[in-house]
Write an enzyme that holds these catalytic residues in place. Sequence first.
Site, PDB file in Angstrom:
ATOM      1  N   THR A 319     -44.398  -4.985 -44.975  1.00 11.71           N
ATOM      2  CA  THR A 319     -44.064  -4.237 -43.773  1.00 11.71           C
ATOM      3  C   THR A 319     -44.495  -2.789 -43.892  1.00 11.71           C
ATOM      4  OG1 THR A 319     -42.127  -5.655 -43.389  1.00 11.71           O
ATOM      5  CG2 THR A 319     -42.080  -3.501 -42.345  1.00 11.71           C
ATOM      6  N   GLY A 400     -39.307  -3.583 -46.856  1.00 11.85           N
ATOM      7  CA  GLY A 400     -38.286  -4.108 -47.754  1.00 11.85           C
ATOM      8  C   GLY A 400     -37.807  -5.499 -47.422  1.00 11.85           C
ATOM      9  N   GLY A 401     -38.485  -6.181 -46.480  1.00 13.02           N
ATOM     10  CA  GLY A 401     -38.121  -7.557 -46.194  1.00 13.02           C
ATOM     11  C   GLY A 401     -36.675  -7.713 -45.786  1.00 13.02           C
TER      12      GLY A 401
END
Length: 510
Positions: A319, A400-401
């Site tokens: 991301t 950071g998922g």
Amino acid sequence: MSARRVAVAAPHHEATAAARQAVQAGGNALDAALAAAAVLTVVYPHQCALGGDLIAVVREPDGAVHAVVSVGAAAAGIDADAIRAAHERMPGRGPLAVTVPGVVAGWQTLEGLGATLPLSSALTEAARIAEEGTAVSAGMRRALLANADLLRTDPGSRAAFFDEDGQPLAEGTRWRQPALAHTLRTLADDPSALYTGELAGTLAAGLQKLGSPITAGDLAAHRAETTTPVSRTIGGVTWYAAPAPSQASALLAVLGDDAGRPSAELLERSIRVAQARDALLADPRVAEVDLGRFTGAAEGTDVFAPLTGPGVPRPQGDTVAVTAVDDEGRAVTLIQSVFQSFGAGLLEPETGIVLHSRGSAFSLDPEHPAFLRPGARPPHTLSPTVAVGDDLVLALGCQGGRAQPWILSQVAGDLTDPGSDAAEILGRDRWVFGARDIGADEPTLVVEHGSVADDLAAVAAAAGLHTVARGAQWDEAGHVQVSRLAGGALSTASDPRADGAAEIVAGPAA
């Protein structure tokens, strides 16, 4: 009248430079964010691409706040029963993990919320960089090494990201993307071309050749959604976050009524909310999603199954977040993504587009609200947020998922202090927890540097998590980007874990 000033932060210096150029051409915070976002799809393909999704939160100078959700759906013709027969869980990579890309439609929607420059200017600059070339960053090199075996199996990726000797591109190598440059120039003329017309037809044909069920009709059906964000007021500051299918409401639940909670209490609340998210999050267009239960989980009044290391893929390098705030009080937090590093591990060669793997977040359990359905959107990790208080406008987001809410919760409270040093706050050690999503074989709490504090270890043990202390900062602890207008003064910072930069830029004299 003085020139407009804009604070902007992005995880790559060329994206920040594009934002600077946009502001100097007369752009506002939206223009700065769009310029950075377009360039990031060129210089950071392991983290975002034209083949990914976008979620954003925007505050207008008059105080109105909007959420933009451009999350692509599963193909109308996808066969969930056939996938269940062949797989225990959704494939983490490959053509079945690809959903409709939403990022370009998201940019178009953001342009309509008050940008002063045409979107074509951002796309043209991104095309120039793709055509002339850019240097491989340290972060991209790490991602190439970690995913080399996967990328070698895909002809498009192999041609784009490996040298003549068949090795992953070295850091500092200048590499060019002519097919992507052509696509970006086509989009500069008509951004809707990704969804209808010749470009859409080329992409759909390429997807089907790669084995994806996505058709030109699926692309044409996509629409970005502008909606009301969820919000919560804490200590005089109102936090705005994107609604489902984003998990961003989890941040508001974790913060609760006190954004400055001790770390152990914050961890305990985060673990409970993670359990709720795993059980509840889905597309509200096809399933009932009660986000109020996130708050109940945080307070310990609504209990869900313990963390057991759900079968989700590891979204390493998934991301990018871009934040921008201008001195008129306009703010944007924009997050775009390919999910796992390099997404599905597929690059459509005719268009140069890296394809995301958001479909891997669907469940194959028919009883789960996020069960794979034709036309449904998957649960989403992207968690942009904007906070507003007296003399405060704060744009905050991170890579950071699935850990994004917990990462942001560790910096959010201190960043609302107008006198705080944003760069110092982003440089502090952080913790994250998870399993496959942070590269662990079992549910684990990972703390940067030093040893794990006793109170954190006790909370982790009670939740069935192992504890690990790392000797350095690491990508999975998030690439936080922050821009802020506080007490009339602009400030900004980019996380030291990325390759980014933050600037305050003055526009042309009025």
